[in-house]
Each structure stands twice: as structure tokens, then as C-alpha cells.
Motif scaffolding. Structure first.
Motif, PDB file in Angstrom:
ATOM      1  N   ARG A  73       5.615 -53.409 -52.418  1.00 55.76           N
ATOM      2  CA  ARG A  73       5.459 -52.487 -53.647  1.00 55.76           C
ATOM      3  C   ARG A  73       6.706 -52.753 -54.588  1.00 55.76           C
ATOM      4  O   ARG A  73       7.942 -52.525 -54.336  1.00 55.76           O
ATOM      5  N   PRO A  74       6.574 -53.040 -55.783  1.00 53.06           N
ATOM      6  CA  PRO A  74       7.639 -53.420 -56.857  1.00 53.06           C
ATOM      7  C   PRO A  74       8.514 -51.741 -57.022  1.00 53.06           C
ATOM      8  O   PRO A  74       9.767 -52.258 -57.333  1.00 53.06           O
ATOM      9  N   ALA A  75       7.821 -50.864 -56.958  1.00 51.20           N
ATOM     10  CA  ALA A  75       8.488 -49.729 -57.357  1.00 51.20           C
ATOM     11  C   ALA A  75       9.488 -49.283 -56.317  1.00 51.20           C
ATOM     12  O   ALA A  75      10.649 -49.119 -56.547  1.00 51.20           O
ATOM     13  N   SER A  76       9.258 -49.533 -54.821  1.00 49.62           N
ATOM     14  CA  SER A  76      10.022 -49.126 -54.011  1.00 49.62           C
ATOM     15  C   SER A  76      11.327 -50.235 -53.931  1.00 49.62           C
ATOM     16  O   SER A  76      12.404 -49.994 -53.551  1.00 49.62           O
ATOM     17  N   MET A  77      11.004 -51.406 -54.345  1.00 52.67           N
ATOM     18  CA  MET A  77      12.000 -52.640 -54.343  1.00 52.67           C
ATOM     19  C   MET A  77      13.086 -51.956 -55.606  1.00 52.67           C
ATOM     20  O   MET A  77      14.304 -52.241 -55.379  1.00 52.67           O
ATOM     21  N   PHE A  78      12.492 -51.512 -56.750  1.00 59.40           N
ATOM     22  CA  PHE A  78      13.298 -51.232 -57.745  1.00 59.40           C
ATOM     23  C   PHE A  78      14.080 -49.937 -57.337  1.00 59.40           C
ATOM     24  O   PHE A  78      15.369 -49.910 -57.765  1.00 59.40           O
ATOM     25  N   LEU A  79      13.701 -49.016 -56.652  1.00 60.98           N
ATOM     26  CA  LEU A  79      14.316 -47.706 -56.129  1.00 60.98           C
ATOM     27  C   LEU A  79      15.307 -48.207 -55.201  1.00 60.98           C
ATOM     28  O   LEU A  79      16.488 -47.600 -55.175  1.00 60.98           O
ATOM     29  N   ARG A  80      15.026 -49.113 -54.214  1.00 60.05           N
ATOM     30  CA  ARG A  80      16.113 -49.387 -53.167  1.00 60.05           C
ATOM     31  C   ARG A  80      17.468 -49.966 -54.157  1.00 60.05           C
ATOM     32  O   ARG A  80      18.550 -49.999 -53.565  1.00 60.05           O
ATOM     33  N   ARG A  81      16.949 -50.880 -54.819  1.00 60.76           N
ATOM     34  CA  ARG A  81      18.153 -51.609 -55.778  1.00 60.76           C
ATOM     35  C   ARG A  81      18.871 -50.764 -56.719  1.00 60.76           C
ATOM     36  O   ARG A  81      20.075 -50.671 -56.636  1.00 60.76           O
ATOM     37  N   ALA A  82      18.256 -49.892 -57.227  1.00 57.29           N
ATOM     38  CA  ALA A  82      18.862 -48.700 -57.904  1.00 57.29           C
ATOM     39  C   ALA A  82      19.784 -47.841 -57.111  1.00 57.29           C
ATOM     40  O   ALA A  82      20.901 -47.568 -57.267  1.00 57.29           O
TER      41      ALA A  82
END
Length: 104
Positions: free
Chosen positions: A38-47
Motif C-alpha cells: 500500500r503506497p499510503a502505508s509506505m508514505f506514513l512509515r517514511r514520514a
């Protein structure tokens, strides 16, 4: 020139299509076999990692910042008077002796 490019593209596509044979074909992978990222979970993890790093840098800067016991004040500059007739003695003239009451 357009015809030449088109002819070259057709021959390249025909060569690639000729490479596909029944022996080289294999069954497709079912969609449930591959985990979906999921792109959103990757974004949140990176953030989260970025926020943690920035917090660590901020704490380090605040901790290592030199502190002084007295607050620093800007230096005061004395402005010379425009005329020499003021009551204050100029730095080049010697101080005048004042009579002391104990000398009597």
C-alpha cells in the motif's frame, strides 16, 4: 524518413513476437499470491522516520548549543557631539583639576 522509422519499428516488433513460443509460455500468477504494498502505508512509515530524525537533530542542537550566564547585549556606540562647545571634556584635552574641600 517517417516510413523508414515505421519499417524499423515493425521489424523490431515482429522479431520480438517471433520469440514467443508455446514452450516459453507459463501460467499467470494469481493476484492473491503477490502481497500488495500500500503506497499510503509506505508514505506514513517514511514520514515517521523523517519526523524521528528531525526530532533527534533538534534535540541535539538544543543540547549542544552554547549557553552564557549573562544575556548578550549589542555593543553601545558613543556618538561624538557635533560642536566642541559642549560641557563635556573632549578625549584629547587633559582633565582639569577640581578643588577638593579637604585641601583647605
Amino acid at each position: 524518413m517517417n516510413a523508414d522509422i515505421e519499417r524499423r519499428l515493425r521489424s523490431a516488433l515482429a522479431a520480438q513476437a517471433a520469440r514467443v513460443t508455446p514452450e516459453r509460455l507459463r501460467p499467470a500468477v494469481p493476484p492473491t499470491a503477490v502481497p500488495v504494498r500500500r503506497p499510503a502505508s509506505m508514505f506514513l512509515r517514511r514520514a515517521g522516520w523523517v519526523a524521528a530524525t528531525l526530532l533527534l537533530v533538534a534535540v541535539t542542537i538544543v543540547t549542544l548549543r552554547p549557553t552564557s550566564s549573562q544575556p548578550q547585549q549589542p555593543p553601545t556606540m558613543e556618538t561624538p557631539s557635533p560642536s566642541g562647545s559642549s560641557g563635556a571634556p573632549s578625549p584629547s584635552s587633559p582633565p582639569s583639576p577640581s578643588p577638593s574641600p579637604a585641601a583647605r
